[in-house]
Design a protein around this motif. Structure first.
Motif, short mmCIF file in Angstrom:
data_model
loop_
_atom_site.label_atom_id
_atom_site.label_comp_id
_atom_site.label_asym_id
_atom_site.label_seq_id
_atom_site.Cartn_x
_atom_site.Cartn_y
_atom_site.Cartn_z
N LYS A 303 -30.34 -21.43 62.92
CA LYS A 303 -31.33 -22.50 63.40
C LYS A 303 -31.02 -22.68 65.04
O LYS A 303 -30.08 -22.50 65.49
CB LYS A 303 -30.96 -23.66 62.55
N SER A 304 -32.23 -23.21 65.59
CA SER A 304 -31.98 -23.51 66.91
C SER A 304 -31.07 -24.65 67.26
O SER A 304 -30.66 -25.39 66.19
CB SER A 304 -33.38 -23.76 67.65
N VAL A 305 -30.81 -24.70 68.78
CA VAL A 305 -29.78 -25.84 69.20
C VAL A 305 -30.50 -27.20 68.49
O VAL A 305 -31.53 -27.65 68.91
CB VAL A 305 -29.65 -25.92 70.47
N GLY A 306 -29.55 -27.95 68.04
CA GLY A 306 -30.14 -29.38 67.62
C GLY A 306 -30.74 -29.48 66.05
O GLY A 306 -30.86 -30.50 65.43
N LYS A 307 -30.81 -28.41 65.52
CA LYS A 307 -31.25 -28.39 64.24
C LYS A 307 -30.34 -27.82 63.18
O LYS A 307 -30.42 -28.00 62.10
CB LYS A 307 -32.32 -27.42 64.12
N GLY A 308 -29.10 -27.17 63.67
CA GLY A 308 -28.32 -26.83 62.55
C GLY A 308 -26.79 -26.69 63.21
O GLY A 308 -26.83 -26.27 64.38
N THR A 309 -25.89 -26.97 62.37
CA THR A 309 -24.53 -27.21 62.82
C THR A 309 -23.64 -26.06 62.36
O THR A 309 -22.44 -25.76 62.86
CB THR A 309 -23.89 -28.27 62.43
N GLY A 310 -24.14 -25.16 61.42
CA GLY A 310 -23.19 -24.21 60.78
C GLY A 310 -22.38 -24.57 59.81
O GLY A 310 -21.42 -23.93 59.52
N LEU A 311 -22.49 -25.78 59.71
CA LEU A 311 -21.29 -26.64 58.53
C LEU A 311 -21.80 -26.60 57.01
O LEU A 311 -20.82 -26.54 56.14
CB LEU A 311 -20.92 -27.82 59.08
N GLY A 312 -23.18 -26.56 56.91
CA GLY A 312 -23.59 -26.94 55.57
C GLY A 312 -23.42 -25.94 54.56
O GLY A 312 -22.65 -26.31 53.32
N LEU A 313 -23.45 -24.60 54.88
CA LEU A 313 -23.40 -23.62 53.82
C LEU A 313 -21.79 -23.30 53.76
O LEU A 313 -21.26 -23.05 52.75
CB LEU A 313 -23.91 -22.34 54.07
N SER A 314 -21.14 -23.46 54.98
CA SER A 314 -19.55 -23.17 54.84
C SER A 314 -18.91 -24.19 54.11
O SER A 314 -18.18 -24.02 53.17
CB SER A 314 -19.22 -23.16 56.32
N ILE A 315 -19.49 -25.61 54.22
CA ILE A 315 -18.77 -26.49 53.70
C ILE A 315 -19.14 -26.58 51.93
O ILE A 315 -18.20 -26.73 51.13
CB ILE A 315 -19.31 -28.08 53.96
#
Length: 347
Positions: A303-315
């Motif tokens: 996702k573009s900057v500000g829309k995704g942290t990369g934590l959701g699926l990892s968590i």
């Protein structure tokens, strides 16, 4: 004879001297080479030491960054824990006045029906109303009031029911987990998440409503951490909605309506009867094979900057695999959609 022997001895001595001289020369050459090698080694050692110092400095900086990140995460975790407790309390407090209103709507509806019935009796008994009564009937539009008032009460009842559902869903979703797992109704958790996401599912001027197909099987209560599982459901369903919205790009309302956005949720017991599978499928943009290999990695996001942290699926992966000894897999085809498959043990 002695002279010959002396000459031979002198010759051997000279030869020995030459050999010693050559050995000395070779030794000197070896010494010089050794010094050169030592200098090179010393230079290389200094370079390695400098690189190690730089690496140590970077490690110290990274360690500090991680400490700050951990502190921020702990602060956020504490904040979210407090927020979850607050949401549950607020939801509980909302239920009180809503329950009061809902409880009063039923007798209010009965009173209104009784009053309307009384008006009907008056009109039958005194068909010729006075001029003042006739004018009042016209002014308040009695026939419209008679028709609309029950609808109004029903609408108010429906509104209080919706508030109550949202409140209960918030309480279910934000329930705090203890260290011990508890028995939980998975369908209740999924439904509460859908209620919270309802504002993203309903129709708007760009697209029709996203269809939710719930194929729930006969699934027993599962021993789990409900708050964390609800978080997984939220992440996967929110991602499915994002994928559908991305697939709608460039399409008209009618084109989307012809091939409607759809999320299918399927639950069932596995063949061994010891696990439950939850499948969340969408007909969105799909995921490439390359992304599928990295999508559960920490901080990875498309996702573009500000829309995704990369934590959701990892968590989500950590919660399912590490906390619940289950599995989280994905099947996806580009431009056709994705399916996330959760499998967790019942006990």
């Amino acid at each position: 004879m002695e002279n010959v022997d002396d000459k031979q001895e002198i010759k051997e001595i000279k030869k020995a001297n030459r050999i010693i001289q050559k050995k000395l020369e070779r030794s000197e050459s070896d010494r010089i080479k050794l010094e050169d090698i030592n200098k090179k080694k010393e230079c290389l050692l200094r370079k390695v030491i400098d690189e190690l110092k730089q690496y140590q400095n970077k490690l110290e900086e990274r360690s500090h960054e991680l400490e700050v990140m951990l502190l921020n995460f702990q602060i956020m975790q504490n904040k979210m824990s407090t927020l979850g407790s607050l949401v549950a309390d607020v939801a509980h407090e909302i239920n009180n006045p809503v329950g009061f209103i809902a409880g009063n709507l039923t007798p209010a509806q009965e009173y209104i029906q009784n009053l309307l019935h009384l008006i009907d009796l008056y009109q039958q008994t005194y068909p010729k109303a006075s001029q003042e009564i006739q004018e009042t009937i016209q002014m308040i539009d009695l026939e419209y009031v008679r028709e609309d008032l029950p609808k109004l009460i029903f609408s108010m009842k429906e509104g209080t029911d919706r508030i109550s559902n949202i409140s209960n869903s918030l309480r279910t979703f934000s329930r705090a987990d203890t260290e011990q797992k508890v028995l939980f109704n998975l369908h209740e958790g999924i439904n509460s998440t859908l209620v919270i996401l309802k504002h993203r599912l309903k129709a708007n001027k760009i697209r029709p409503a996203i269809e939710i197909v719930q194929n729930y099987g006969e699934v027993p209560l599962v021993e789990c951490l409900p708050g964390q599982l609800n978080q997984v459901f939220m992440n996967l369903l929110a991602n499915a909605i994002d994928a559908l919205e991305e697939s709608n790009s460039g399409l008209s309302f009618n084109e989307i309506k012809a091939n409607p956005n759809q999320i299918t949720i399927h639950t069932a017991l596995t063949e061994d009867n010891h696990h439950v599978s939850i499948r969340i499928q969408d007909n969105g943009v799909g995921i490439s094979a390359d992304v599928q290999q990295k999508m559960f990695d920490h901080l990875f996001t498309t996702k573009s900057v500000g829309k995704g942290t990369g934590l959701g699926l990892s968590i989500a992966y950590q919660i399912i695999v590490q906390k619940h000894r289950g599995s989280l897999e994905v099947n996806s085809v580009l431009k056709e959609g994705s399916e996330f498959i959760i499998t967790i043990p019942i006990y």
